[in-house]
Design an enzyme around this catalytic site. Structure first.
Site, short mmCIF file in Angstrom:
data_model
loop_
_atom_site.label_atom_id
_atom_site.label_comp_id
_atom_site.label_asym_id
_atom_site.label_seq_id
_atom_site.Cartn_x
_atom_site.Cartn_y
_atom_site.Cartn_z
N CYS A 273 18.70 -6.40 27.33
CA CYS A 273 18.81 -6.96 25.99
C CYS A 273 17.87 -8.15 25.92
O CYS A 273 18.07 -9.14 26.63
CB CYS A 273 20.24 -7.39 25.69
SG CYS A 273 20.45 -8.12 24.05
N GLU B 237 16.17 -2.97 20.30
CA GLU B 237 15.60 -2.26 21.45
C GLU B 237 14.40 -1.47 20.94
O GLU B 237 14.26 -1.27 19.72
CB GLU B 237 16.65 -1.37 22.10
CG GLU B 237 16.30 -0.93 23.51
CD GLU B 237 15.94 -2.10 24.42
OE1 GLU B 237 14.71 -2.31 24.61
OE2 GLU B 237 16.84 -2.78 24.91
#
Length: 219
Positions: A2, A105
């Site tokens: 992340c 992402e």
């Protein structure tokens, strides 16, 4: 992993959601493009009393002489967190919740261009990432720093990336914070596949200087 996320819920609503007392120096929100080394919101628990407080996203091990003395540790792998010298003490003693409205992402197209996706709660307004934290005190002023715990992606998320944050269900918050004794290790896994939804967003978010609510609008 992340490496970028968004936080949009107001401080008072966030404090109420986590039943935490907010600090006076929380970072500005909304922030649609939270980047490593930014100040972020985190929830800690001390003797059963929760605090919503600011932390630097980027865990600094105690042996670093400067914040840039080694790799920038924004994530901690669930599979090795209890063994890694940087994280093992924090994993036992200093766990936190890191609120997020969603995270980003990337995939790549046939030409190798980075295509951003926004991943958000399928229901509700807030995610709670599992985190670890510690104070680094070798500078002019102490820095409270943290990292997000990551794990193998579930089947749905694996279409985008092979790793993802550990997202904690509300009834697991107390256990992760140490308010219900031991057992936090059992929580370090991917959430159910239906817990998250995702969609493509504009490549503007590829820049860490980009800002504004349009970053999380679907395209």
């Amino acid at each position: 992993m992340c490496g970028r996320f968004a936080i949009t819920l107001p401080d008072d609503a966030m404090a109420a959601l986590f039943d935490a007392v907010p600090a006076n120096d929380l970072p500005h929100i909304p922030n649609y493009n939270v980047c490593p080394t930014n100040q972020i919101h985190a929830v800690t628990s001390d003797d059963g009393h929760r605090r919503l407080r600011p932390m630097r996203w980027g865990f600094i091990p105690h042996w670093y002489k400067t914040p840039a003395d080694g790799p920038l540790l924004i994530n901690a792998r669930a599979e090795t967190i209890a063994e890694k010298p940087a994280f093992r003490a924090a994993c036992r003693e200093r766990r936190c919740l890191i609120p997020a409205s969603g995270f980003y992402e990337w995939t790549k197209d046939e030409e190798g261009k980075r295509l951003p996706w926004y991943i958000h709660p399928a229901e509700g307004k807030m995610l709670a990432f599992a985190g670890v934290w510690q104070v680094w005190d070798k500078g002019e002023e102490p820095l409270t720093t943290c990292a997000i715990v990551t794990t193998d992606a579930n089947k749905a998320m694996s279409k985008i990336h092979h790793r993802m944050p550990v997202v904690l269900a509300r009834n697991d918050w107390a256990k992760w914070l140490g308010e219900e004794g031991k057992g936090a290790a059992t929580l370090m896994h991917a959430p159910p596949e239906d817990a998250l939804a995702f969609y493509r967003v504009d490549p503007r978010v590829n820049s860490n200087r980009a800002s504004g609510p349009e970053l999380i609008e679907a395209i």
